[in-house]
Design an enzyme around this catalytic site. Sequence first.
Site, PDB file in Angstrom:
ATOM      1  N   LYS A   1      45.108  37.591  33.901  1.00 23.40           N
ATOM      2  CA  LYS A   1      44.236  36.403  33.825  1.00 23.40           C
ATOM      3  C   LYS A   1      43.014  36.724  32.997  1.00 23.40           C
ATOM      4  CE  LYS A   1      40.830  38.067  36.615  1.00 23.40           C
ATOM      5  NZ  LYS A   1      39.439  38.323  36.193  1.00 23.40           N
TER       6      LYS A   1
ATOM      7  N   ASP B   1      40.828  38.887  44.635  1.00 24.10           N
ATOM      8  CA  ASP B   1      41.554  38.242  43.544  1.00 24.10           C
ATOM      9  C   ASP B   1      43.008  37.923  43.884  1.00 24.10           C
ATOM     10  OD1 ASP B   1      39.439  38.183  41.793  1.00 24.10           O
ATOM     11  OD2 ASP B   1      39.998  40.005  40.719  1.00 24.10           O
TER      12      ASP B   1
END
Length: 283
Positions: A8, A135
């Site tokens: 990401k 995360d």
Amino acid sequence: MIVKSFGKINLSLSVKGVKDDGYHLLEMVNLPIELHDTIEITSSPYLQDSFVTCDDAHLNALHHNLCSKALEAMRAKYGFKENFLIHIHKEIPFAAGLGGGSSNAAAVMLAVAKMLKLKADIKDLTEIGASIGADVPYFLASSPAYLTGIGENVRPLKAKDSYEVLLIKPEKGLSTKEVYAICDKYGRLDIHTEKVIEGLEKGDTDLIVKNAGNDLTSAAIELLPEIDTVIEELKSDGAFFYVAMTGSGSSVYGLTKDARRAREAFRRFDKKGYNVYLTRTMR
């Protein structure tokens, strides 16, 4: 089972405060990218224990990694007895702000739930993921998303466009803990996350550029000045409408809609000797 574990980038990261436990409260807009690790997961009745291996020496040196933690957290929740061989073919660079370790953990959780046909709903998996790392919940869906809290609260978003991404990773990585430890001595940027989301959903790049930013950038540059050099070189290259650091670093990225210009920039920076990756955001 063989699964992909996607990275990401943070389109925007705003630090909103600090909790009593020392963790920072954040507002983030994340975009998944096509750059991914590949994870091979094998279950066998003859295994006496579970093992995680990796073709990246950095991770093999870790006694416990997030995949091991994810597997044991799943075992504690669902009580299964099976053991696994897990091998990670690494493409996402280590300590780069791209979420590789958290993505690996989420991919293992989803794969084990599928292999063992566990009755694991997304709420339970999110709770397990949050106990492993802030995360991890994001990567259970791995879509464009708005994140709050310490990153555990995830709201999926719709992105109108995909973007070409040129990633440059300095040789040295950065410790997330060390970056956050010094970030509060720097002022906050003028970030308007709601406008970033609007720009993403409308495909309005000007709106994104005017309102996005990363509050951790100055702290990361203090620890690794090369980041500032990379940012300035990407900006001066002229191929990208937006340049920023992702996460707590050390990777810097440039975004463009022009695939040809992205490829040309890749060749330019590759010739300069940078660790450079060409990828694309996912919608």
